[in-house]
Design an enzyme around this catalytic site. Structure first.
Site, mmCIF file in Angstrom:
data_model
loop_
_atom_site.group_PDB
_atom_site.id
_atom_site.type_symbol
_atom_site.label_atom_id
_atom_site.label_comp_id
_atom_site.label_asym_id
_atom_site.label_seq_id
_atom_site.Cartn_x
_atom_site.Cartn_y
_atom_site.Cartn_z
ATOM 1 N N ASP A 77 0.862 -1.173 0.000
ATOM 2 C CA ASP A 77 0.000 0.000 0.000
ATOM 3 C C ASP A 77 0.911 1.240 0.000
ATOM 4 O O ASP A 77 2.135 1.136 0.090
ATOM 5 C CB ASP A 77 -0.935 -0.016 1.222
ATOM 6 C CG ASP A 77 -2.239 0.722 0.955
ATOM 7 O OD1 ASP A 77 -2.243 1.660 0.139
ATOM 8 O OD2 ASP A 77 -3.266 0.375 1.573
ATOM 9 N N GLU A 119 -10.512 6.475 4.866
ATOM 10 C CA GLU A 119 -9.514 5.848 5.728
ATOM 11 C C GLU A 119 -9.625 6.343 7.175
ATOM 12 O O GLU A 119 -10.717 6.466 7.706
ATOM 13 C CB GLU A 119 -8.115 6.018 5.111
ATOM 14 C CG GLU A 119 -8.054 5.370 3.728
ATOM 15 C CD GLU A 119 -6.668 5.276 3.142
ATOM 16 O OE1 GLU A 119 -5.709 4.983 3.882
ATOM 17 O OE2 GLU A 119 -6.539 5.467 1.917
#
Length: 627
Positions: free
Chosen positions: A307, A514
């Site tokens: 990521d 997020e």
């Protein structure tokens, strides 16, 4: 002596011809050669620096021609909201991607780079693209065929901008709605998540039967997909993003892993590793699961990608010991590193560790082989440059109709009638004297789309992209004689004196993504609660909740006639009114448990103490109306 000279001349001629033949058409450039032969031929030609370059993914903002050429960069991405220009056209995107690609192709071996982007609910970074409902709504549909069609449409829109790789789908199993990424998860139930992996053949194309488990991308109208985030991202303690998932092997393999079985069997090209930890070990450093299970046991043959700054976050705080992070991440089995800015630091560090024999060449070769396998499979070597042949698919009428269908199928009717035995309020009559539309989310396309829309965190307002707000959809739907009054937050006197036939109140959460969406209270944002009180206390009302997860509703339910969960529907607000006014019936069933109080969390279907406001699988239905 003469015979020997002739023999030497013939040998020299043969070698010269062989060399010329190799130079003219290396095996790796010949699409008729077997895939394995092409990979071997190219890898035999590559220097260490060319191999390392393939493992590096950098952000478009630093991907200059010199950087691409000098460091042999293998991949480039757009971070959330990273675009060539505000409201950029498909042509601007294609030109940008091609300019970067031409730099990659100008290197000694001409290995094309692969450009990736987050296309998590349609091509969501791009102005004018069709924005589909977020996954939390799509799980409600329980319709794998719909998901496949959404994947097909998304692939065309991504290709419209010259991009061949989408960081989707997210196959997290969100077990706690306090998690800020819960809307990226299809369900708390792994079985629904497994069904929804049908989006992968939509994105990539149908895997030929003889090729089970190997990466597959079926031509220029398809994109490489990415199953994420491996593994357990949806199970963190208290739903804290990037936190620790504490779980036994039965829970891990029984809840969080099953989606990956389906993704790999459908030929997913890449897998992205999760920021989160599993029983205190960061997934980016988890060799047992990344190499031992994903690669060795499941026989995944695509490439594993980190990521964004994922290896940096192996330590806390991030980047505390970068040498260790590089060693742990590469040793765990990560093949491509989403650096995304400090590429020289990464390249210097990995070179140093290879020279010290800390990272073996066999690990580098495994990574490069996997990356090249995907690039060859998707035809990047044959057609590395994009054109505008797909540009007309971006935000096309056909795709918007598909998104509208997805919206109405993702709605869940939670209540229809104030008290037991009351006449249902839905479907609403299109012919009425005067109706009120209220609430912060009624005329706000940004709120309707949520996070990961145009920017990483999403936007407020109606100028972000092209779409239809719920208010506009209401006006489009009612009879011409029906007066529609919009007041975002009316006081009680306004409502009482307005002589409205009924009201539609649209409230919910603001956009987030997020960790910025992590919440301990899960409340409707102000002034939503007071709008519900002022309107529903004075007139028959439908409350439409626009949110990325179940939110606290119990205090308001008794005052509401009708309650609809619309999740984050995207640009096609007309799908909401399709069901409200009875052009289509409500069919959606909750794919998440709707709790009463946050004190109950985490609470999932099958738990011993299960006392929800609305249980998993709940959803009232209506029939289409001709009124």
């Amino acid at each position: 002596m003469g015979t020997l000279s002739k023999a030497l001349c013939l040998l020299l001629l043969f070698c010269t011809l062989a060399a010329a033949d190799t130079g003219a058409s290396p095996k790796y450039k010949d699409p008729k050669q077997p895939l394995g032969a092409r990979i071997r031929d190219l890898m035999n030609r590559m220097t260490l620096q060319e191999k390392i370059g393939q493992m590096v993914q950098i952000e478009r903002s630093v991907a200059t021609p010199d950087v691409m050429k000098n460091y042999f960069i293998g991949s480039v991405l757009s971070g959330g909201g990273s675009v060539p220009a505000p409201k950029a056209t498909p042509e601007a995107w294609v030109n940008m991607v091609n300019d970067i690609q031409k730099a990659a192709l100008s290197t000694r071996l001409g290995i094309p780079m692969i450009y990736g982007i987050d296309a998590v609910h349609g091509h969501n970074n791009v102005y004018g693209a069709t924005i589909f409902p977020h996954n939390v709504g799509l799980g409600v549909t329980r319709d794998p065929k719909l998901l496949k069609r959404i994947g097909e449409a998304t692939a065309l829109e991504v290709r419209a901008t010259g991009i061949p790789y989408a960081f989707a789908p997210c196959i997290a199993v969100c077990r706690d709605p306090r998690w800020g990424r819960c809307y990226e998860s299809y369900s708390e139930d792994y079985r629904i998540v497994q069904e929804m992996t049908e989006i992968i053949p939509g994105l990539q194309g149908d895997l030929p039967t003889e090729r089970r488990g190997v990466p597959f991308v079926g031509g220029k109208s398809k994109v490489a997909a990415c199953a994420k985030h491996f593994v357990g991202d949806g199970g963190t303690v208290r739903g804290i993003d990037e936190n620790n998932t504490v779980i036994d092997s039965k829970g891990l393999y029984g809840i969080h892993m099953p989606g990956y079985y389906n993704a790999i069997s459908k030929g997913v090209a890449t897998v992205m590793v999760s920021y989160s930890a599993l029983n205190d070990l960061r997934m980016h450093a988890n060799k047992e699961l990344v190499t031992g299970f994903l690669k060795d046991k499941l026989k995944f043959r695509g490439f594993v990608i980190s990521d964004w700054q994922g290896i940096d976050r192996i330590t806390s705080p991030p980047h505390l010991n970068y040498s260790y992070s590089v060693y742990a991440g590469i040793s765990a089995g990560i093949d491509m590193i989403m650096v995304p800015y400090n590429y020289t630091e990464f390249i210097d560090e990995i070179n140093s560790q290879i020279n010290k024999n800390l990272i073996p060449m066999s690990r580098i070769d495994d990574a490069v082989k996997r990356i090249l396998r995907v690039k060859f499979t998707m035809g990047l070597f044959e057609e590395p440059l994009a054109d505008l042949s797909f540009a007309n698919h971006l935000g096309s009428k056909e795709h918007r109709e598909l998104a509208r269908e997805a919206v109405r199928k993702s709605l869940v009717l939670l209540k229809n009638g104030k008290k037991q035995g009351d006449k249902p309020l839905l479907p609403l009559p299109k012919k009425a004297g005067k109706i009120l539309v209220a609430g912060t989310h009624a005329d706000n396309l940004g709120y309707q789309c949520g996070g990961w829309t145009i920017t990483w965190q999403g936007l407020n307002g109606n100028d972000l992209t092209v779409g239809t707000t719920i208010l506009t959809a209401v006006k489009n739907t009612v009879a011409p004689t029906t007066q529609v009054v919009y007041n975002q937050n009316p006081d009680a006197n306004f409502v009482k004196s307005g002589k409205f036939d009924y009201a539609i109140v649209v409230v919910g959460e603001p956009p987030y993504a997020e960790m910025y969406g992590d919440s301990t209270n899960l409340t409707i944002s102000e002034p939503g609660p007071s709008t519900i009180g002022n309107v529903c206390g004075a007139v028959k009302c439908v409350v439409v909740v626009v949110s990325g997860r179940p939110v606290v509703m119990e205090p308001y339910v008794s005052t509401i006639d009708t309650l609809v969960a619309a999740w984050l529907p995207g640009t096609e607000g007309q799908g909401v009114t399709d069901a409200l006014f009875g052009d289509y019936g409500f069919t959606g069933k909750l794919a998440r448990t709707w709790f009463k109080s946050v004190n109950q969390l985490p609470m999932n279907v099958g738990d011993q103490h299960y006392d929800p406001l609305y249980p998993f699988g709940f959803g009232l239905t209506t029939q289409p109306s001709k009124l």
